[in-house]
Design a protein around this motif. Structure first.
Motif, PDB file in Angstrom:
ATOM      1  N   TYR A  83       0.833  -1.199   0.000  1.00 42.02           N
ATOM      2  CA  TYR A  83       0.000   0.000   0.000  1.00 42.02           C
ATOM      3  C   TYR A  83       0.869   1.252   0.000  1.00 42.02           C
ATOM      4  O   TYR A  83       2.029   1.225   0.431  1.00 42.02           O
ATOM      5  CB  TYR A  83      -0.899   0.032   1.236  1.00 42.02           C
ATOM      6  CG  TYR A  83      -1.836  -1.140   1.360  1.00 42.02           C
ATOM      7  CD1 TYR A  83      -2.979  -1.221   0.574  1.00 42.02           C
ATOM      8  CD2 TYR A  83      -1.585  -2.159   2.280  1.00 42.02           C
ATOM      9  CE1 TYR A  83      -3.851  -2.299   0.700  1.00 42.02           C
ATOM     10  CE2 TYR A  83      -2.453  -3.234   2.407  1.00 42.02           C
ATOM     11  CZ  TYR A  83      -3.590  -3.300   1.615  1.00 42.02           C
ATOM     12  OH  TYR A  83      -4.441  -4.359   1.737  1.00 42.02           O
ATOM     13  N   LYS A  84       0.267   2.345  -0.440  1.00 41.18           N
ATOM     14  CA  LYS A  84       0.914   3.652  -0.338  1.00 41.18           C
ATOM     15  C   LYS A  84       0.021   4.516   0.563  1.00 41.18           C
ATOM     16  O   LYS A  84      -1.176   4.679   0.295  1.00 41.18           O
ATOM     17  CB  LYS A  84       1.075   4.300  -1.711  1.00 41.18           C
ATOM     18  CG  LYS A  84       1.925   5.563  -1.698  1.00 41.18           C
ATOM     19  CD  LYS A  84       2.228   6.031  -3.112  1.00 41.18           C
ATOM     20  CE  LYS A  84       3.286   5.172  -3.749  1.00 41.18           C
ATOM     21  NZ  LYS A  84       3.718   5.697  -5.071  1.00 41.18           N
ATOM     22  N   ILE A  91       4.771  10.523   2.339  1.00 46.83           N
ATOM     23  CA  ILE A  91       4.267   9.393   1.574  1.00 46.83           C
ATOM     24  C   ILE A  91       5.112   8.156   1.871  1.00 46.83           C
ATOM     25  O   ILE A  91       6.333   8.159   1.678  1.00 46.83           O
ATOM     26  CB  ILE A  91       4.292   9.680   0.050  1.00 46.83           C
ATOM     27  CG1 ILE A  91       3.598  11.022  -0.245  1.00 46.83           C
ATOM     28  CG2 ILE A  91       3.635   8.537  -0.710  1.00 46.83           C
ATOM     29  CD1 ILE A  91       2.137  11.075   0.122  1.00 46.83           C
ATOM     30  N   TYR A  92       4.431   7.097   2.346  1.00 40.12           N
ATOM     31  CA  TYR A  92       5.113   5.865   2.726  1.00 40.12           C
ATOM     32  C   TYR A  92       4.635   4.697   1.873  1.00 40.12           C
ATOM     33  O   TYR A  92       3.457   4.624   1.515  1.00 40.12           O
ATOM     34  CB  TYR A  92       4.818   5.503   4.189  1.00 40.12           C
ATOM     35  CG  TYR A  92       5.480   6.391   5.208  1.00 40.12           C
ATOM     36  CD1 TYR A  92       6.688   6.022   5.795  1.00 40.12           C
ATOM     37  CD2 TYR A  92       4.887   7.588   5.597  1.00 40.12           C
ATOM     38  CE1 TYR A  92       7.292   6.832   6.750  1.00 40.12           C
ATOM     39  CE2 TYR A  92       5.488   8.401   6.547  1.00 40.12           C
ATOM     40  CZ  TYR A  92       6.686   8.017   7.124  1.00 40.12           C
ATOM     41  OH  TYR A  92       7.289   8.813   8.059  1.00 40.12           O
ATOM     42  N   GLN A  93       5.565   3.789   1.568  1.00 40.55           N
ATOM     43  CA  GLN A  93       5.210   2.451   1.124  1.00 40.55           C
ATOM     44  C   GLN A  93       5.138   1.580   2.365  1.00 40.55           C
ATOM     45  O   GLN A  93       5.990   1.682   3.248  1.00 40.55           O
ATOM     46  CB  GLN A  93       6.277   1.881   0.179  1.00 40.55           C
ATOM     47  CG  GLN A  93       6.185   2.376  -1.242  1.00 40.55           C
ATOM     48  CD  GLN A  93       7.072   1.545  -2.154  1.00 40.55           C
ATOM     49  OE1 GLN A  93       6.651   1.105  -3.209  1.00 40.55           O
ATOM     50  NE2 GLN A  93       8.315   1.335  -1.753  1.00 40.55           N
ATOM     51  N   TYR A 151       7.807  -0.674   6.533  1.00 34.05           N
ATOM     52  CA  TYR A 151       7.401   0.543   5.842  1.00 34.05           C
ATOM     53  C   TYR A 151       8.635   1.363   5.495  1.00 34.05           C
ATOM     54  O   TYR A 151       9.705   1.184   6.074  1.00 34.05           O
ATOM     55  CB  TYR A 151       6.422   1.379   6.676  1.00 34.05           C
ATOM     56  CG  TYR A 151       6.962   1.912   7.982  1.00 34.05           C
ATOM     57  CD1 TYR A 151       7.647   3.123   8.032  1.00 34.05           C
ATOM     58  CD2 TYR A 151       6.743   1.224   9.168  1.00 34.05           C
ATOM     59  CE1 TYR A 151       8.125   3.617   9.235  1.00 34.05           C
ATOM     60  CE2 TYR A 151       7.219   1.705  10.369  1.00 34.05           C
ATOM     61  CZ  TYR A 151       7.906   2.913  10.391  1.00 34.05           C
ATOM     62  OH  TYR A 151       8.381   3.403  11.591  1.00 34.05           O
ATOM     63  N   MET A 180       9.014   7.376   1.291  1.00 29.49           N
ATOM     64  CA  MET A 180       9.404   7.558  -0.103  1.00 29.49           C
ATOM     65  C   MET A 180       9.696   9.021  -0.448  1.00 29.49           C
ATOM     66  O   MET A 180      10.689   9.332  -1.083  1.00 29.49           O
ATOM     67  CB  MET A 180       8.284   7.048  -1.024  1.00 29.49           C
ATOM     68  CG  MET A 180       7.914   5.581  -0.780  1.00 29.49           C
ATOM     69  SD  MET A 180       9.333   4.470  -0.896  1.00 29.49           S
ATOM     70  CE  MET A 180       9.824   4.724  -2.601  1.00 29.49           C
ATOM     71  N   ASP A 239      -2.079   8.805  -6.022  1.00 32.43           N
ATOM     72  CA  ASP A 239      -1.786   7.370  -6.114  1.00 32.43           C
ATOM     73  C   ASP A 239      -1.787   6.678  -4.750  1.00 32.43           C
ATOM     74  O   ASP A 239      -1.243   5.587  -4.600  1.00 32.43           O
ATOM     75  CB  ASP A 239      -0.432   7.151  -6.794  1.00 32.43           C
ATOM     76  CG  ASP A 239       0.694   7.906  -6.087  1.00 32.43           C
ATOM     77  OD1 ASP A 239       0.391   8.743  -5.207  1.00 32.43           O
ATOM     78  OD2 ASP A 239       1.867   7.666  -6.421  1.00 32.43           O
ATOM     79  N   CYS A 240      -2.389   7.323  -3.754  1.00 35.69           N
ATOM     80  CA  CYS A 240      -2.377   6.776  -2.389  1.00 35.69           C
ATOM     81  C   CYS A 240      -3.609   5.909  -2.128  1.00 35.69           C
ATOM     82  O   CYS A 240      -4.696   6.182  -2.643  1.00 35.69           O
ATOM     83  CB  CYS A 240      -2.310   7.906  -1.363  1.00 35.69           C
ATOM     84  SG  CYS A 240      -0.747   8.816  -1.399  1.00 35.69           S
ATOM     85  N   ASP A 241      -3.416   4.897  -1.312  1.00 39.08           N
ATOM     86  CA  ASP A 241      -4.525   4.044  -0.907  1.00 39.08           C
ATOM     87  C   ASP A 241      -5.245   4.592   0.324  1.00 39.08           C
ATOM     88  O   ASP A 241      -6.418   4.312   0.537  1.00 39.08           O
ATOM     89  CB  ASP A 241      -4.008   2.640  -0.584  1.00 39.08           C
ATOM     90  CG  ASP A 241      -3.365   1.972  -1.782  1.00 39.08           C
ATOM     91  OD1 ASP A 241      -4.102   1.605  -2.709  1.00 39.08           O
ATOM     92  OD2 ASP A 241      -2.119   1.844  -1.794  1.00 39.08           O
TER      93      ASP A 241
END
Length: 415
Positions: free
Chosen positions: A300-301, A324-326, A332, A335, A366-368
């Motif tokens: 997830y992002k 913003i994290y993956q 985790y 990014m 593009d984030c979840d």
């Protein structure tokens, strides 16, 4: 020998509570079950209940803090790891913390708190490590009752719900308690007494854990927690709790002096000194540790509203940038940060508000999910139309990201 050690443990011995201090080290943020009475989203310095902490420590940070506390509190006798998640769900961190302190102070007592799901796996290591006190939370012995209390059980890579998940948990709890007790570990069992759910079931639980070898049970009142499934249920009256303790005392010794401590409690049970030592060491940013590992692709992002990248401490509307994290359910990585181009000047300035929304949606394209301290209902709806979940949280970024993953996985499972 175990009895002599227990005499210095303020939770296991009421006589020790005014003489000996304990220190809880919050090094284990993850949890592998979902209790319907639990929510670890919120922290308040004046709040005291299990799962609450103001900081998350690495084993090295925990050791440094231990040295400072030990120097200031000579009667410190017990180091406990009680989360804020489950001590065994983050076993590597739990074990390393104990090993570091034990090498420095071999005479220190160690205590773990766990839901018991992983006890069959780690009980031999616990014994070998020299941990002599373990608290296991057991709320029932019947899977049908457990299905009402536990929302999900994540075990060996599979997510179980209902009576199936509860049965796995209960079987593992019982196997683990029996092993620990049979190898000289003092086992205390905590029971959360929930009206109309398991209050009638308390005597059966006490009887069963006694058979398994537990030396003490602690019947605790259910306290509604905002954000939990059971938040609308009534708080258990202490008169009812005391009556149940009396009724069960003939079966097994009852703890009556529990303070339902925080995961970062320090000092005597009746005089917590946690605030004196808050932030006395610089907590290691977990994302920096993770960067040293091999690259990974997060499932997830997640965008986070945070002032300095450590705590989820900004409302959605206050954010001027997003971290913003993956992230997946075990790691985790930070990014980038994304700044908003436009800021709303006032509530009346509709044009500025719309420009801010355009900038916000572009930043979250593009984030979840968005992890934030607070967010309005209207903002939640607008994000949801773009497929972006909003997750309210008020704790460390690291634990918040894992909580966000839990919510995203629950959403996927419901589809």
């Amino acid at each position: 020998m175990t009895r002599m050690l227990t005499d210095k443990h303020p939770c296991f011995s009421s006589q020790a509570q005014d003489q000996y201090a304990r220190m809880h080290l919050p090094v284990a943020p993850r949890c592998n079950i979902s209790c319907n009475y639990c929510s670890r989203k919120f922290d308040c310095v004046n709040e005291s209940h299990p799962g609450v902490t103001s900081e998350l420590l690495s084993p090295a940070d925990a050791f440094a803090k231990f040295e400072q506390v030990k120097a200031a509190i000579p009667n410190l006798s017990v180091i406990g790891i009680a989360g804020p998640g489950d001590a065994l769900a983050d076993w590597n961190e739990t074990r390393e913390t104990i090993e570091l302190i034990k090498k420095k102070d071999p005479g220190m007592l160690f205590c773990l708190s766990t839901n018991g799901l992983l006890l069959p796996e780690y009980a031999p290591e616990i014994v070998k490590l020299g941990v002599r006190h373990v608290t296991v939370t057991v709320n029932c012995t019947d899977p049908i009752v457990g299905a009402q209390i536990y929302g999900a059980v994540n075990y060996q890579g599979t997510r179980y719900v209902g009576a199936e998940g509860a049965e796995i948990l209960l079987n593992n709890q019982q196997e683990g308690i029996m092993y620990l007790a049979g190898h000289g570990v003092a086992v205390k069992v905590n029971l959360v007494m929930i009206k109309m759910v398991n209050d009638w079931h308390m005597p059966a639980v006490v009887k069963k854990v006694k058979q398994l070898g537990a030396c003490l049970t602690n019947i605790m009142p259910f306290i509604p927690t905002p954000g939990s499934v059971f938040s609308g249920l009534p708080q258990t009256n202490m008169r009812d709790v005391m009556a149940m303790r009396v009724a069960c005392n003939d079966e097994l010794k009852q703890m009556t002096h529990c303070r339902q401590c925080r995961a970062d409690a320090i000092g005597l049970l009746a005089k917590d000194r946690n605030s004196e030592f808050r932030n006395c060491v610089a907590a290691t940013p977990v994302e920096l540790v993770e960067r040293k590992a091999l690259p990974f692709v997060g499932h997830y992002k997640v965008a986070v509203t945070t002032k300095f990248g450590k705590m989820v401490d900004l409302n959605f509307g206050q954010a001027k940038e997003f971290y913003i994290y993956q992230v997946n359910n075990s790691r985790y990585e930070l990014m980038e940060t994304r700044s908003l181009k436009e800021n709303c000047i006032s509530d009346e300035d509709c044009d500025a508000k719309e420009k801010r929304w355009e900038s916000t949606l572009a930043a979250l394209r593009d984030c979840d999910a968005v992890l934030t301290m607070r967010i309005s209902y209207q903002a939640q709806k607008r994000l949801l139309k773009r497929g972006i979940m909003s997750v309210e949280y008020c704790y460390t970024v690291g634990s918040g990201l894992y909580y966000a993953v839990e919510q995203l996985e629950l959403k996927e499972a419901a589809r």
